[in-house]
Design a protein around this motif. Sequence first.
Motif, mmCIF file in Angstrom:
data_model
loop_
_atom_site.group_PDB
_atom_site.id
_atom_site.type_symbol
_atom_site.label_atom_id
_atom_site.label_comp_id
_atom_site.label_asym_id
_atom_site.label_seq_id
_atom_site.Cartn_x
_atom_site.Cartn_y
_atom_site.Cartn_z
ATOM 1 N N THR A 32 -14.031 8.556 -12.116
ATOM 2 C CA THR A 32 -13.777 7.196 -12.606
ATOM 3 C C THR A 32 -12.859 7.250 -13.834
ATOM 4 O O THR A 32 -12.762 8.293 -14.479
ATOM 5 C CB THR A 32 -15.109 6.539 -12.990
ATOM 6 N N PRO A 33 -12.210 6.135 -14.156
ATOM 7 C CA PRO A 33 -11.269 6.149 -15.286
ATOM 8 C C PRO A 33 -11.951 6.407 -16.638
ATOM 9 O O PRO A 33 -13.060 5.963 -16.867
ATOM 10 C CB PRO A 33 -10.685 4.732 -15.274
ATOM 11 N N MET A 34 -11.247 7.128 -17.485
ATOM 12 C CA MET A 34 -11.632 7.318 -18.890
ATOM 13 C C MET A 34 -10.661 6.462 -19.692
ATOM 14 O O MET A 34 -9.534 6.876 -19.972
ATOM 15 C CB MET A 34 -11.494 8.803 -19.239
ATOM 16 N N LEU A 35 -11.057 5.242 -20.008
ATOM 17 C CA LEU A 35 -10.125 4.276 -20.592
ATOM 18 C C LEU A 35 -10.164 4.315 -22.117
ATOM 19 O O LEU A 35 -11.242 4.204 -22.703
ATOM 20 C CB LEU A 35 -10.493 2.861 -20.118
ATOM 21 N N LYS A 81 -15.851 5.256 -20.334
ATOM 22 C CA LYS A 81 -15.890 5.880 -19.009
ATOM 23 C C LYS A 81 -16.426 4.812 -18.070
ATOM 24 O O LYS A 81 -17.599 4.432 -18.145
ATOM 25 C CB LYS A 81 -16.803 7.104 -19.086
ATOM 26 N N ASP A 82 -15.540 4.296 -17.203
ATOM 27 C CA ASP A 82 -15.900 3.102 -16.439
ATOM 28 C C ASP A 82 -16.500 3.438 -15.078
ATOM 29 O O ASP A 82 -15.800 3.527 -14.064
ATOM 30 C CB ASP A 82 -14.706 2.166 -16.286
ATOM 31 N N GLU A 83 -17.805 3.566 -15.065
ATOM 32 C CA GLU A 83 -18.539 3.915 -13.853
ATOM 33 C C GLU A 83 -18.720 2.723 -12.910
ATOM 34 O O GLU A 83 -19.235 2.857 -11.804
ATOM 35 C CB GLU A 83 -19.908 4.487 -14.235
ATOM 36 N N GLY A 84 -18.288 1.543 -13.387
ATOM 37 C CA GLY A 84 -18.375 0.357 -12.537
ATOM 38 C C GLY A 84 -17.461 0.437 -11.326
ATOM 39 O O GLY A 84 -17.591 -0.341 -10.387
ATOM 40 N N LEU A 85 -16.508 1.389 -11.358
ATOM 41 C CA LEU A 85 -15.575 1.509 -10.227
ATOM 42 C C LEU A 85 -16.089 2.385 -9.102
ATOM 43 O O LEU A 85 -15.393 2.604 -8.110
ATOM 44 C CB LEU A 85 -14.217 2.015 -10.716
ATOM 45 N N ASN A 86 -17.304 2.888 -9.251
ATOM 46 C CA ASN A 86 -17.894 3.693 -8.175
ATOM 47 C C ASN A 86 -18.249 2.832 -6.958
ATOM 48 O O ASN A 86 -18.447 1.620 -7.084
ATOM 49 C CB ASN A 86 -19.187 4.351 -8.678
ATOM 50 N N PRO A 87 -18.381 3.455 -5.768
ATOM 51 C CA PRO A 87 -18.945 2.737 -4.627
ATOM 52 C C PRO A 87 -20.292 2.150 -5.030
ATOM 53 O O PRO A 87 -21.034 2.783 -5.784
ATOM 54 C CB PRO A 87 -19.134 3.826 -3.564
ATOM 55 N N GLY A 96 -20.316 14.939 -16.658
ATOM 56 C CA GLY A 96 -20.043 15.891 -17.732
ATOM 57 C C GLY A 96 -18.770 16.679 -17.465
ATOM 58 O O GLY A 96 -17.949 16.887 -18.364
ATOM 59 N N TYR A 97 -18.598 17.109 -16.205
ATOM 60 C CA TYR A 97 -17.367 17.835 -15.849
ATOM 61 C C TYR A 97 -16.146 16.929 -16.032
ATOM 62 O O TYR A 97 -15.093 17.358 -16.500
ATOM 63 C CB TYR A 97 -17.450 18.349 -14.407
ATOM 64 N N GLU A 98 -16.306 15.657 -15.658
ATOM 65 C CA GLU A 98 -15.182 14.723 -15.785
ATOM 66 C C GLU A 98 -14.828 14.439 -17.237
ATOM 67 O O GLU A 98 -13.642 14.354 -17.593
ATOM 68 C CB GLU A 98 -15.496 13.412 -15.045
ATOM 69 N N VAL A 99 -15.846 14.264 -18.082
ATOM 70 C CA VAL A 99 -15.575 14.036 -19.503
ATOM 71 C C VAL A 99 -14.705 15.181 -20.025
ATOM 72 O O VAL A 99 -13.688 14.964 -20.685
ATOM 73 C CB VAL A 99 -16.888 13.918 -20.318
ATOM 74 N N ALA A 100 -15.096 16.419 -19.690
ATOM 75 C CA ALA A 100 -14.346 17.583 -20.167
ATOM 76 C C ALA A 100 -12.932 17.602 -19.572
ATOM 77 O O ALA A 100 -11.949 17.743 -20.304
ATOM 78 C CB ALA A 100 -15.095 18.861 -19.806
ATOM 79 N N GLU A 101 -12.831 17.427 -18.266
ATOM 80 C CA GLU A 101 -11.510 17.496 -17.632
ATOM 81 C C GLU A 101 -10.594 16.385 -18.131
ATOM 82 O O GLU A 101 -9.426 16.613 -18.444
ATOM 83 C CB GLU A 101 -11.636 17.416 -16.095
ATOM 84 N N GLU A 103 -12.521 8.683 -37.034
ATOM 85 C CA GLU A 103 -11.728 9.724 -36.363
ATOM 86 C C GLU A 103 -12.518 10.483 -35.301
ATOM 87 O O GLU A 103 -11.949 11.302 -34.572
ATOM 88 C CB GLU A 103 -11.129 10.698 -37.386
ATOM 89 N N ASP A 104 -13.806 10.231 -35.179
ATOM 90 C CA ASP A 104 -14.606 10.922 -34.164
ATOM 91 C C ASP A 104 -14.273 10.394 -32.763
ATOM 92 O O ASP A 104 -14.239 9.176 -32.548
ATOM 93 C CB ASP A 104 -16.113 10.703 -34.399
ATOM 94 N N THR A 105 -14.049 11.307 -31.839
ATOM 95 C CA THR A 105 -13.869 10.905 -30.444
ATOM 96 C C THR A 105 -15.244 10.646 -29.834
ATOM 97 O O THR A 105 -16.117 11.515 -29.861
ATOM 98 C CB THR A 105 -13.161 12.026 -29.657
ATOM 99 N N VAL A 106 -15.430 9.429 -29.342
ATOM 100 C CA VAL A 106 -16.739 9.049 -28.793
ATOM 101 C C VAL A 106 -16.531 8.408 -27.414
ATOM 102 O O VAL A 106 -15.645 7.568 -27.245
ATOM 103 C CB VAL A 106 -17.478 8.059 -29.727
ATOM 104 N N VAL A 107 -17.312 8.851 -26.454
ATOM 105 C CA VAL A 107 -17.238 8.304 -25.097
ATOM 106 C C VAL A 107 -18.429 7.378 -24.863
ATOM 107 O O VAL A 107 -19.581 7.773 -25.068
ATOM 108 C CB VAL A 107 -17.235 9.430 -24.038
ATOM 109 N N LEU A 108 -18.127 6.138 -24.473
ATOM 110 C CA LEU A 108 -19.172 5.162 -24.163
ATOM 111 C C LEU A 108 -19.243 5.022 -22.641
ATOM 112 O O LEU A 108 -18.213 4.860 -21.987
ATOM 113 C CB LEU A 108 -18.865 3.795 -24.796
ATOM 114 N N PHE A 109 -20.423 5.087 -22.099
ATOM 115 C CA PHE A 109 -20.579 5.013 -20.646
ATOM 116 C C PHE A 109 -20.885 3.592 -20.197
ATOM 117 O O PHE A 109 -21.980 3.078 -20.434
ATOM 118 C CB PHE A 109 -21.680 5.966 -20.166
#
Length: 412
Positions: free
Chosen positions: A75-78, A89-95, A212-217, A363-369
């Motif tokens: 899914t996109p990492m916007l 991390k937009d998981e709303g685009l999943n099936p 987790g793999y996607e966040v890293a990639e 300056e911290d990189t933070v991912v919101l799910f």
Amino acid sequence: MLTHLECTRCGDRYPADRPQSVCPNDAGVLYARYDLDKIKRSFSPARLAGRAPTMWRYDAVLPEADPVTLGEGFTPMLPSREYPNVFIKDEGLNPTGSFKARGLSACVTMARRFGLKKLAIPSAGNAAGALAAYAAAAALEAHIFMPKDVPSANRIECDYYGAHVTLVDGLISDCARKVAELKDSESWKKDGWFDVSTTKEPYRVEGKKTMGYEVAEQLGWTMPQGIIYPTGGGVGLLGMWKAFEEMQVLGWIGRERPKMITVQSSGCAPIVKAWDEGKSAAEMWPNAGTLAAGLRVPKPYADYLILDILKKSKGTAVTATDEEILDATRHWAKVEGIFAAPEGAACLVAYRKLRASGFFKPEDTVVLFNTGSGLKYLDVLDAHVERVLLPAQPAQPAKPATRQIGGIIGPY
Ligand SMILES: [Zn+2]
């Protein structure tokens, strides 16, 4: 490369060539374990280039089986339009419109491989729709036990996918009891039944770990400083942490880890309470109520693992009120162009609080799910529109004022 299953409590090992539930000794959650050294020699991130943009691109670290797939994952990492260094991390685009697709894709894949026939699940909402869809794709039966006040989208999609739906007058814990009762029936073993409840089988975690793999990639094989995750059953939190440990052994990342943050609704916050009290397990949350149906889990089965991850990662746990969640849902829609599930928008509430307290710096990189699409919550969100935008309207007889929606405690 899947070698065995391992209990997260006692460490005992179990064979991975047959269906397994929880540890027979202590009811601990079982994790799938792989020969990571062998994978390290035969696979590297460079080999991901050109692979299909689904979670099965990571099949090197997933069980070997013919996947039951509807195109889930990757899914996109916007990048946030509002906060530099924040990603959604937009998981709303999943099936089926939610992150549950990942876990159920992996789980149904393995169920089909093991020759199981009837898959039972208690669900507060989106997991039900995902099981129903993947069971349909695999030509297996889905038997779903959901609280009668789940968002209507979940009930309707299950119906259309051809699942057997039982509406339960109660919470997800009451639904779980219904599934437990079924296990005592004669038909359970004879007819190939299986309980695919959150963390009561090992493969939903495997599907979710691909986040987790996607966040890293997607961040160029670097780790963010923080991940904020709306925590109901907590499978994604478990899965991502497991992914980071695997990636370190594989040499894909180093020792660095993001701070893992749980956000829960103040109407059902068993993990936040346990965290604040310094406990290693959660207590059953009484009278759980929140419009974020996915967060109405009064006591997550994997509470001990979730709390351990928060501690190990130097993370924390935060609550958001339903009012704050609704405000954030609207704000994200307007500012980011993302119509989020209320559970996902709760991450924005948590991020604001953690910025205000100095826990996170700009300056911290933070991912919101964002765990799902707002489109699955139209009845819940529309009820709010009626109340806020049309306060002067007289009560419509067609819509009773006492209508109960999504477990909200309020004057509806
Ligand atoms: Zn055990």
